[in-house]
Write an enzyme that holds these catalytic residues in place. Structure first.
Site, PDB file in Angstrom:
ATOM      1  N   HIS A   1       8.328  12.258   5.641  1.00  0.00           N
ATOM      2  CA  HIS A   1       8.348  12.252   4.165  1.00  0.00           C
ATOM      3  C   HIS A   1       7.598  11.070   3.576  1.00  0.00           C
ATOM      4  O   HIS A   1       7.524  10.913   2.349  1.00  0.00           O
ATOM      5  CB  HIS A   1       9.798  12.190   3.687  1.00  0.00           C
ATOM      6  CG  HIS A   1      10.463  10.952   4.167  1.00  0.00           C
ATOM      7  ND1 HIS A   1      10.755  10.725   5.505  1.00  0.00           N
ATOM      8  CD2 HIS A   1      10.829   9.816   3.528  1.00  0.00           C
ATOM      9  CE1 HIS A   1      11.293   9.526   5.629  1.00  0.00           C
ATOM     10  NE2 HIS A   1      11.339   8.939   4.449  1.00  0.00           N
ATOM     11  N   ASP A   2       7.028  10.221   4.450  1.00  0.00           N
ATOM     12  CA  ASP A   2       6.279   9.031   3.997  1.00  0.00           C
ATOM     13  C   ASP A   2       4.785   9.153   4.271  1.00  0.00           C
ATOM     14  O   ASP A   2       4.037   8.198   4.035  1.00  0.00           O
ATOM     15  CB  ASP A   2       6.782   7.784   4.744  1.00  0.00           C
ATOM     16  CG  ASP A   2       8.149   7.318   4.276  1.00  0.00           C
ATOM     17  OD1 ASP A   2       8.842   6.646   5.064  1.00  0.00           O
ATOM     18  OD2 ASP A   2       8.524   7.635   3.133  1.00  0.00           O
TER      19      ASP A   2
ATOM     20  N   ASP B   1      17.101   3.572   8.985  1.00  0.00           N
ATOM     21  CA  ASP B   1      15.952   3.242   8.156  1.00  0.00           C
ATOM     22  C   ASP B   1      15.518   1.785   8.342  1.00  0.00           C
ATOM     23  O   ASP B   1      16.365   0.884   8.324  1.00  0.00           O
ATOM     24  CB  ASP B   1      16.333   3.485   6.688  1.00  0.00           C
ATOM     25  CG  ASP B   1      15.149   3.366   5.749  1.00  0.00           C
ATOM     26  OD1 ASP B   1      15.173   2.472   4.886  1.00  0.00           O
ATOM     27  OD2 ASP B   1      14.189   4.144   5.915  1.00  0.00           O
TER      28      ASP B   1
ATOM     29  N   ASP C   1      20.912   9.868   7.527  1.00  0.00           N
ATOM     30  CA  ASP C   1      19.994   8.729   7.384  1.00  0.00           C
ATOM     31  C   ASP C   1      20.826   7.503   6.996  1.00  0.00           C
ATOM     32  O   ASP C   1      21.501   7.522   5.969  1.00  0.00           O
ATOM     33  CB  ASP C   1      18.966   9.052   6.283  1.00  0.00           C
ATOM     34  CG  ASP C   1      17.600   8.406   6.527  1.00  0.00           C
ATOM     35  OD1 ASP C   1      16.572   9.093   6.358  1.00  0.00           O
ATOM     36  OD2 ASP C   1      17.590   7.211   6.883  1.00  0.00           O
TER      37      ASP C   1
ATOM     38  N   GLU D   1      13.901   3.700  12.801  1.00  0.00           N
ATOM     39  CA  GLU D   1      12.573   3.674  12.182  1.00  0.00           C
ATOM     40  C   GLU D   1      12.101   2.230  12.240  1.00  0.00           C
ATOM     41  O   GLU D   1      12.717   1.356  11.624  1.00  0.00           O
ATOM     42  CB  GLU D   1      12.597   4.161  10.736  1.00  0.00           C
ATOM     43  CG  GLU D   1      11.200   4.240  10.136  1.00  0.00           C
ATOM     44  CD  GLU D   1      11.148   4.008   8.648  1.00  0.00           C
ATOM     45  OE1 GLU D   1      10.211   4.511   8.007  1.00  0.00           O
ATOM     46  OE2 GLU D   1      12.059   3.333   8.102  1.00  0.00           O
TER      47      GLU D   1
HETATM   48  O1  TEU Z   1      10.113   3.723   5.131  1.00  0.00           O
HETATM   49  C1  TEU Z   1       9.763   2.469   5.622  1.00  0.00           C
HETATM   50  C2  TEU Z   1       8.377   2.222   5.531  1.00  0.00           C
HETATM   51  O2  TEU Z   1       7.875   1.444   6.228  1.00  0.00           O
HETATM   52  C3  TEU Z   1       7.673   2.925   4.502  1.00  0.00           C
HETATM   53  O3  TEU Z   1       7.692   2.129   3.437  1.00  0.00           O
HETATM   54  C4  TEU Z   1       6.298   3.173   4.906  1.00  0.00           C
HETATM   55  O4  TEU Z   1       5.654   2.090   5.370  1.00  0.00           O
HETATM   56  C5  TEU Z   1       5.554   3.574   3.724  1.00  0.00           C
HETATM   57  O5  TEU Z   1       6.266   4.464   3.067  1.00  0.00           O
HETATM   58  C6  TEU Z   1       4.288   4.211   4.194  1.00  0.00           C
HETATM   59  O6  TEU Z   1       3.556   4.446   3.064  1.00  0.00           O
HETATM   60  C7  TEU Z   1      11.491   3.915   4.983  1.00  0.00           C
HETATM   61  C8  TEU Z   1      11.705   5.285   4.398  1.00  0.00           C
HETATM   62  O7  TEU Z   1      11.210   6.239   5.292  1.00  0.00           O
HETATM   63  C9  TEU Z   1      10.968   5.317   3.078  1.00  0.00           C
HETATM   64  O8  TEU Z   1      11.004   6.610   2.513  1.00  0.00           O
HETATM   65  C10 TEU Z   1      11.622   4.320   2.156  1.00  0.00           C
HETATM   66  O9  TEU Z   1      10.877   4.259   0.973  1.00  0.00           O
HETATM   67  C11 TEU Z   1      11.647   2.929   2.813  1.00  0.00           C
HETATM   68  O10 TEU Z   1      12.069   2.951   4.159  1.00  0.00           O
HETATM   69  C12 TEU Z   1      12.654   2.055   2.105  1.00  0.00           C
HETATM   70  O11 TEU Z   1      13.947   2.511   2.374  1.00  0.00           O
END
Ligand code: TEU
Length: 553
Positions: A324-325, A196, A95, A250
């Protein structure tokens, strides 16, 4: 890995498998399970960040891009993982979190100490006369998007947590740092990178207030055309040199047009892109922190638009229900109580026959559900705690706020992987950093491999994609787009035609397909209720999914 025929697994390292009893998953834990992943049939594993980090955002706040955080293991453990994975035909995808660093990163510390070279690695601005911050932007985790930069009177931009400072990609030094990081890990045997929030790296020179409308505000720092130049430069300086190397971006709040540009091979940027629009169909008026039913027709429409948008313009989708989000899709869009197995296999079926590269998130392949935590102290995620506080400030009761957090929290997908019915589901001998879902005695890998139908179904889906060009690169066409219960589409390639149907709900239905499907020798290909004869009046049981194939004249 050929990303057009392979499937990628996502391992959330902190919750995958702990081998040293500190309650936190580790690199040795992934190495130990490589044979399990080979059995599933995946060809690459995307591992969430394990660099040194204060873990304020679970590793997405990186303090050192060239190290391994001791809680996850050592560089020797990493080298062993690369070696063992290679022996089992699996590539490791890391990542790359390079839109921002942790404020504990030496670059930021040197900047704070007055080093102008590193001050220009970040985005520092003064607030105009009569305004508290340089702009009125809000952070994605709530609160202002600017933080005081020491006692300089200036502020630094942090679109996420205050301890995550956005990098200034207009600075060629910063862009060189990014290429050096990628080359370092590629030389160590890494075969892919997930990048990311990479479509946020192109900030304008000028920072202006937004109208206050969130979408307008996001457009001020999202998908800036210069991102294409930065990605092309990074590509040519690093992973573009290795055709086998796999990259996925992403893309937060992005557009089809932008993602065609990011993923069109002739543009030398990325191989594929994640977008999140299909996972906002239960955000009424774009508001995430609400408890609301999902809009099925909108879900189908969005997926259809991206299939056609990228598929017919040389782009490539990264396909996923879970990460994971996000809350787990079977709890969010299905019935994880009465039809857990069929919900899981039908969601997987409808996704894996689409055009693009499927991603399987840990636990999905055994039908893990949301944990339904009832107390805020069971939640660990910074975003969820900030949201709970805001909901209470808005006047919601504790009960109302908890119900919303329970539905939308990122922790729903971050509970430990459920390996067996022993203590802590066999994840750790210690105390897990986050509680295990209490249904682990039933839902676990051991039980699934012995008696389950889900893992085996994923194996079949993954093998069919390896074997069949029509699934890999066949043209996509929608069917029954306006149908309130059924999701259906067609794929075509050379003289073959493949049709797929999924009953997305718990009520049986008989679908007259005579207007959409020509007569012919349709052969059964796969179905989660087993062998089924093609019929013009297609009976679909609750959460049934089925595909038929034929050779056209
Ligand atoms: O996530 C980006 C992102 O857009 C997330 O914030 C998403 O919108 C949100 O979590 C949805 O609830 C990436 C990573 O996947 C995330 O884990 C990180 O927190 C974020 O970037 C910052 O690096």
């Amino acid at each position: 890995m050929d990303f057009k025929s392979g499937v990628i697994y996502q391992a959330y390292i902190k919750s995958f498998n702990d081998t040293d009893g500190n309650g936190i998953g580790d690199l040795k834990g992934i190495t130990e399970k490589i044979p399990y992943l080979e059995k599933l049939g995946v060809e690459m594993v995307w591992i969430n960040p394990f660099y040194p980090s204060p873990q304020n955002d679970n590793g997405y706040d990186i303090a050192d891009y060239y190290g391994i955080d001791p809680m996850f293991g050592t560089m020797d453990d990493f080298d062993e993982l690369i070696e063992v994975a290679e022996q089992h035909g699996i590539g490791i995808m890391m990542d790359l979190v390079i839109n921002h660093t942790s404020t504990e990163h030496e670059w930021f510390q040197k900047a704070l100490a007055g080093d102008e070279k590193y001050q220009d690695y970040y985005i520092l601005r003064e607030a105009p006369e009569g305004q508290k911050y340089p702009t009125n932007w809000v952070s994605k985790f709530g609160g202002p998007a600017w933080e005081p930069f020491g006692d300089t009177g200036k502020y630094y931009l942090s679109l996420f947590d205050p301890t995550q400072a956005d990098l200034n990609w207009r600075n060629p030094e910063v862009r060189k740092e990014a290429a050096d990081i990628v080359n370092f890990w590629m030389n160590k045997g890494v075969k892919g990178f997930r990048l990311d929030v990479i479509n946020l790296i192109g900030k304008d020179e000028e920072f202006v207030n937004s109208t206050g409308d969130l979408d307008q505000e996001k457009s001020l720092y999202t998908d800036n055309p210069i991102v294409h130049d930065y990605l092309k430069e990074l590509n040519h300086r690093s992973f573009g040199k290795y055709p086998e190397f796999v990259t996925v971006g992403e893309m937060s709040s992005t557009s089809i047009e932008s993602c065609i540009g990011y993923t069109k091979p002739e543009n030398d940027e990325l191989d594929m892109a994640f977008n999140f629009h299909h996972l906002k169909v239960d955000y009424p008026n774009g508001e995430k922190w609400t408890k609301a039913p999902f809009d099925f027709l909108e879900l189908k429409k969005i997926m259809n638009d991206w299939q056609i948008g990228l598929g017919e313009n040389g782009g490539w989708n990264a396909l996923f229900w879970n990460n994971h989000d996000q809350p787990r899709a079977i709890s969010r869009f299905g019935d994880d109580k009465n039809y857990r197995e069929k919900t899981t296999t039908s969601q997987a079926h409808i996704l894996h026959f689409l055009h693009g590269t499927p991603f399987v998130y840990q636990g999905e392949e055994i039908g893990m559900t949301d944990p339904y935590f009832d107390e805020m102290d069971q939640y660990q995620d910074v975003e969820s705690h900030n949201a709970y506080d805001s909901l209470i400030e808005e006047g919601k009761s504790h009960e109302e706020a908890i119900e919303i957090i329970k539905a939308k929290s990122r922790d729903n997908s971050r509970t430990p992987m459920q390996w067996n019915d022993e203590k802590h589901a066999g994840f750790t001998e210690g105390t897990p950093w986050i509680e295990v879902a209490d249904n682990y005695k039933v839902i676990n890998v051991e039980n699934e491999l012995e008696n389950g139908e889900i893992f085996n179904y994923y194996q079949k889906l993954i093998q069919l994609r390896k074997d069949m060009e029509i699934i890999q690169i066949g043209a996509y066409e929608p069917m029954f787009l306006e149908h309130e219960q059924v999701w259906a589409y067609r794929r075509k390639h050379d003289d073959q035609e493949l049709i797929t149907f999924s009953n997305f709900y718990g009520d049986p239905i008989t679908l007259d397909i005579s207007n959409e499907v020509e007569d012919g020798d349709w052969d059964y290909l796969l179905g989660n209720y087993g062998e089924k004869a093609f019929h013009k009046n297609l009976e679909l049981a609750p959460y049934e999914a089925v595909s038929f194939i034929r050779t056209t004249e």
